[in-house]
Write a protein that holds these residues in place. Structure first.
Motif, PDB file in Angstrom:
ATOM      1  N   VAL A 162      11.634  93.795  -9.803  1.00  0.00           N
ATOM      2  CA  VAL A 162      10.855  92.595 -10.069  1.00  0.00           C
ATOM      3  C   VAL A 162      11.827  91.425 -10.193  1.00  0.00           C
ATOM      4  CG1 VAL A 162      10.881  92.940 -12.576  1.00  0.00           C
ATOM      5  CG2 VAL A 162       9.062  91.557 -11.534  1.00  0.00           C
ATOM      6  N   GLY A 163      11.404  90.253  -9.765  1.00  0.00           N
ATOM      7  CA  GLY A 163      12.320  89.118  -9.818  1.00  0.00           C
ATOM      8  C   GLY A 163      11.611  87.783  -9.748  1.00  0.00           C
ATOM      9  N   LEU A 164      12.385  86.734  -9.944  1.00  0.00           N
ATOM     10  CA  LEU A 164      11.879  85.359  -9.910  1.00  0.00           C
ATOM     11  C   LEU A 164      12.913  84.470  -9.245  1.00  0.00           C
ATOM     12  CD1 LEU A 164       9.618  83.366 -10.877  1.00  0.00           C
ATOM     13  CD2 LEU A 164      11.080  82.941 -12.884  1.00  0.00           C
ATOM     14  N   THR A 165      12.447  83.634  -8.309  1.00  0.00           N
ATOM     15  CA  THR A 165      13.318  82.680  -7.627  1.00  0.00           C
ATOM     16  C   THR A 165      12.732  81.287  -7.773  1.00  0.00           C
ATOM     17  OG1 THR A 165      13.978  84.363  -6.019  1.00  0.00           O
ATOM     18  CG2 THR A 165      14.402  82.066  -5.438  1.00  0.00           C
ATOM     19  N   VAL A 166      13.584  80.326  -8.110  1.00  0.00           N
ATOM     20  CA  VAL A 166      13.156  78.936  -8.284  1.00  0.00           C
ATOM     21  C   VAL A 166      13.982  78.054  -7.350  1.00  0.00           C
ATOM     22  CG1 VAL A 166      12.924  77.007  -9.874  1.00  0.00           C
ATOM     23  CG2 VAL A 166      12.514  79.345 -10.683  1.00  0.00           C
ATOM     24  N   ASP A 167      13.304  77.268  -6.507  1.00  0.00           N
ATOM     25  CA  ASP A 167      13.950  76.321  -5.601  1.00  0.00           C
ATOM     26  C   ASP A 167      13.577  74.904  -6.013  1.00  0.00           C
ATOM     27  OD1 ASP A 167      15.041  77.974  -3.064  1.00  0.00           O
ATOM     28  OD2 ASP A 167      13.165  78.874  -3.753  1.00  0.00           O
ATOM     29  N   TYR A 168      14.578  74.027  -6.080  1.00  0.00           N
ATOM     30  CA  TYR A 168      14.308  72.636  -6.436  1.00  0.00           C
ATOM     31  C   TYR A 168      15.112  71.721  -5.522  1.00  0.00           C
ATOM     32  CZ  TYR A 168      13.717  68.315  -9.030  1.00  0.00           C
ATOM     33  OH  TYR A 168      13.396  67.028  -9.375  1.00  0.00           O
ATOM     34  N   GLN A 169      14.419  70.808  -4.847  1.00  0.00           N
ATOM     35  CA  GLN A 169      15.078  69.836  -3.990  1.00  0.00           C
ATOM     36  C   GLN A 169      15.438  68.610  -4.823  1.00  0.00           C
ATOM     37  OE1 GLN A 169      13.112  68.873  -0.281  1.00  0.00           O
ATOM     38  NE2 GLN A 169      14.072  66.848  -0.231  1.00  0.00           N
ATOM     39  N   ILE A 170      16.725  68.416  -5.029  1.00  0.00           N
ATOM     40  CA  ILE A 170      17.197  67.308  -5.866  1.00  0.00           C
ATOM     41  C   ILE A 170      16.985  65.979  -5.139  1.00  0.00           C
ATOM     42  CG2 ILE A 170      19.191  66.383  -7.097  1.00  0.00           C
ATOM     43  CD1 ILE A 170      20.263  69.291  -7.191  1.00  0.00           C
ATOM     44  N   VAL A 171      17.527  65.885  -3.943  1.00  0.00           N
ATOM     45  CA  VAL A 171      17.291  64.756  -3.036  1.00  0.00           C
ATOM     46  C   VAL A 171      17.232  65.349  -1.637  1.00  0.00           C
ATOM     47  CG1 VAL A 171      18.414  63.030  -4.503  1.00  0.00           C
ATOM     48  CG2 VAL A 171      19.777  64.280  -2.833  1.00  0.00           C
ATOM     49  N   ASP A 172      17.020  64.510  -0.634  1.00  0.00           N
ATOM     50  CA  ASP A 172      17.009  65.004   0.740  1.00  0.00           C
ATOM     51  C   ASP A 172      18.328  65.698   1.056  1.00  0.00           C
ATOM     52  OD1 ASP A 172      14.501  64.031   1.118  1.00  0.00           O
ATOM     53  OD2 ASP A 172      15.125  62.219   2.216  1.00  0.00           O
ATOM     54  N   ASN A 173      18.239  66.896   1.625  1.00  0.00           N
ATOM     55  CA  ASN A 173      19.387  67.686   2.067  1.00  0.00           C
ATOM     56  C   ASN A 173      20.262  68.195   0.925  1.00  0.00           C
ATOM     57  OD1 ASN A 173      18.712  67.213   4.835  1.00  0.00           O
ATOM     58  ND2 ASN A 173      19.670  65.196   4.662  1.00  0.00           N
ATOM     59  N   PHE A 174      19.755  68.178  -0.301  1.00  0.00           N
ATOM     60  CA  PHE A 174      20.525  68.684  -1.433  1.00  0.00           C
ATOM     61  C   PHE A 174      19.563  69.391  -2.380  1.00  0.00           C
ATOM     62  CE2 PHE A 174      22.909  67.616  -5.570  1.00  0.00           C
ATOM     63  CZ  PHE A 174      23.694  68.753  -5.461  1.00  0.00           C
ATOM     64  N   TYR A 175      19.795  70.699  -2.587  1.00  0.00           N
ATOM     65  CA  TYR A 175      18.854  71.439  -3.421  1.00  0.00           C
ATOM     66  C   TYR A 175      19.578  72.435  -4.306  1.00  0.00           C
ATOM     67  CZ  TYR A 175      19.148  75.775  -0.654  1.00  0.00           C
ATOM     68  OH  TYR A 175      19.572  76.933  -0.045  1.00  0.00           O
ATOM     69  N   ALA A 176      18.859  72.906  -5.319  1.00  0.00           N
ATOM     70  CA  ALA A 176      19.357  73.920  -6.243  1.00  0.00           C
ATOM     71  C   ALA A 176      18.442  75.134  -6.158  1.00  0.00           C
ATOM     72  CB  ALA A 176      19.390  73.376  -7.671  1.00  0.00           C
ATOM     73  N   LYS A 177      19.020  76.307  -6.342  1.00  0.00           N
ATOM     74  CA  LYS A 177      18.255  77.554  -6.325  1.00  0.00           C
ATOM     75  C   LYS A 177      18.781  78.445  -7.433  1.00  0.00           C
ATOM     76  CE  LYS A 177      17.348  79.788  -2.398  1.00  0.00           C
ATOM     77  NZ  LYS A 177      15.943  80.207  -2.227  1.00  0.00           N
ATOM     78  N   ALA A 178      17.859  79.100  -8.146  1.00  0.00           N
ATOM     79  CA  ALA A 178      18.220  80.071  -9.179  1.00  0.00           C
ATOM     80  C   ALA A 178      17.378  81.317  -8.965  1.00  0.00           C
ATOM     81  CB  ALA A 178      17.991  79.500 -10.575  1.00  0.00           C
ATOM     82  N   SER A 179      17.991  82.485  -9.138  1.00  0.00           N
ATOM     83  CA  SER A 179      17.292  83.733  -8.903  1.00  0.00           C
ATOM     84  C   SER A 179      17.750  84.771  -9.914  1.00  0.00           C
ATOM     85  CB  SER A 179      17.558  84.236  -7.475  1.00  0.00           C
ATOM     86  OG  SER A 179      16.968  85.503  -7.258  1.00  0.00           O
ATOM     87  N   VAL A 180      16.802  85.578 -10.410  1.00  0.00           N
ATOM     88  CA  VAL A 180      17.128  86.693 -11.293  1.00  0.00           C
ATOM     89  C   VAL A 180      16.302  87.897 -10.854  1.00  0.00           C
ATOM     90  CG1 VAL A 180      15.412  86.000 -13.023  1.00  0.00           C
ATOM     91  CG2 VAL A 180      17.316  87.485 -13.683  1.00  0.00           C
ATOM     92  N   GLN A 181      16.922  89.093 -10.794  1.00  0.00           N
ATOM     93  CA  GLN A 181      16.279  90.298 -10.311  1.00  0.00           C
ATOM     94  C   GLN A 181      16.578  91.462 -11.253  1.00  0.00           C
ATOM     95  OE1 GLN A 181      14.387  89.786  -7.638  1.00  0.00           O
ATOM     96  NE2 GLN A 181      15.231  87.722  -7.332  1.00  0.00           N
ATOM     97  N   TYR A 182      15.552  92.295 -11.464  1.00  0.00           N
ATOM     98  CA  TYR A 182      15.713  93.499 -12.301  1.00  0.00           C
ATOM     99  C   TYR A 182      15.321  94.719 -11.477  1.00  0.00           C
ATOM    100  CZ  TYR A 182      14.884  96.999 -15.917  1.00  0.00           C
ATOM    101  OH  TYR A 182      14.899  98.151 -16.665  1.00  0.00           O
ATOM    102  N   LEU A 183      16.210  95.720 -11.403  1.00  0.00           N
ATOM    103  CA  LEU A 183      15.997  96.929 -10.626  1.00  0.00           C
ATOM    104  C   LEU A 183      16.042  98.139 -11.547  1.00  0.00           C
ATOM    105  CD1 LEU A 183      15.811  98.421  -7.852  1.00  0.00           C
ATOM    106  CD2 LEU A 183      18.323  98.399  -7.819  1.00  0.00           C
TER     107      LEU A 183
END
Length: 341
Positions: A301-322
């Motif tokens: 199970v996991g969760l991924t978060v994508d955030y576009q800071i400005v055009d052509n620049f973004y942040a991504k965070a992901s956590v997964q449990y196996l």
């Protein structure tokens, strides 16, 4: 009349009889002819003509900083790390050249990737290099088995998806179908086998309104086993629902994580800039035991978060449990900043 007066009179008479001439005009040198770079809009945005040719070129890429965390974070750059976190940086540049021929556009692509785990542990690799014309593609490129759902939870692809391959793919506006012959030199091998393998894969996919689908298969001749996978997405409410299933007749270079697996996710578009994607996957006969799959199952199970800071620049965070039946559970994830150009 003295000599002085004679000279003055002579000079005055000469001046009166001499016409007034304009100053010589200054003539600037002709500039050297210059061929400026021309925009090429025949193949989309970002292309320009290589000066002196009718070939269009596009240069693009990205710069990525990523921190991997977890029980065994490791990374795609170097070996697994003994600590519970590891920072890595990547720079990638892609050159795409296109020109018209009697067979349609002739395309050539080169992708260079530069990875750094630290100041001394670095590498530069050829990530892709191929030519493409009239539906035929030859070179080093990623197979259909590299595709997946939009989040990071699903584990439904090959452990190695970059091959030297020869492929033909038919495409229309909303449908494609193709077949490829792949050199499988760095995938899964049974006991006693070596890196001298070949496989055949196919891909069929397309879109129908808000629904998209893909069916991918592959047969590994050396291992004498194959795998097949189906994926689909549909826009529902504020997000996109994604479902996938994969089956493998035995461990092979196309799929070796489990005998079968199902995955699901829901990519929620919270705002124009924020996307939140929870996901889940279940594995049957998880892992490899010798030359066959294991006996226990596993879930993830996991969760991924994508955030576009400005055009052509973004942040991504992901956590997964196996959590596998026949092994220790583990938690892993990463935080990424990426600037594309």
């Amino acid at each position: 009349m003295n000599i002085r007066m004679v000279l003055l009179a002579s000079a005055a008479a000469f001046a009166a009889s001499t016409p007034v001439l304009a100053a010589d005009a200054i003539v600037a040198a002709e500039p050297e002819p210059v061929e400026y770079v021309r925009v090429c809009d025949a193949y989309g945005t970002g292309y320009f003509y290589i000066p002196g040719t009718e070939t269009c070129l596009k240069i693009e890429g990205y710069i990525r900083f990523q921190v991997n965390v977890g029980d065994r974070p490791g990374n795609s750059v170097t070996r697994p790390n003994d600590s519970d976190w590891d920072a890595v940086t990547r720079g990638q540049v892609q050159f795409t050249a296109k020109s018209d021929t009697e067979y349609g556009p002739l395309t050539g692509v080169i992708v260079m990737q530069f990875n750094a785990d630290n100041a001394t542990d670095q590498d530069a690799i050829l990530d892709s290099a191929y030519l493409d014309v009239a539906g035929f593609r030859a070179g080093l490129f990623y197979s259909w088995w590299d595709d997946g759902l939009s989040g990071e939870t699903d584990d439904i692809g090959s452990i190695v998806t970059l091959h030297n391959s020869l492929r033909y793919q038919y495409e229309s506006g909303t449908f494609y179908a193709g077949i490829s012959v792949d050199e499988l030199e760095d995938g899964f091998y049974q006991s006693g086998e070596g890196p001298n393998n070949v496989g055949v894969a196919f891909g069929v996919g397309g879109t129908a309104g808000a629904f998209s689908y893909q069916v991918t298969g592959g047969w590994d001749f050396d291992n004498e086993d194959g795998a097949i996978r189906a994926m689909g997405t549909v826009e529902i409410g504020p997000g996109t629902l994604g479902l996938a299933a994969v089956y493998s007749s035995g461990p092979n270079s196309y799929y070796s994580a489990a005998e079968w697996a199902v995955a699901a996710e829901y990519a929620i578009k919270a705002t124009d800039k924020l996307k939140i994607t929870p996901g889940v996957q279940y594995y049957g006969d998880y892992g490899v035991d010798g030359d066959d799959f294991g006996d226990g199952d596993a879930w993830k199970v996991g969760l991924t978060v994508d955030y576009q800071i400005v055009d052509n620049f973004y942040a991504k965070a992901s956590v997964q449990y196996l959590d596998p039946d026949d092994g220790d559970d583990s938690t892993s994830g990463y935080f990424r900043l990426q600037r594309s150009f």
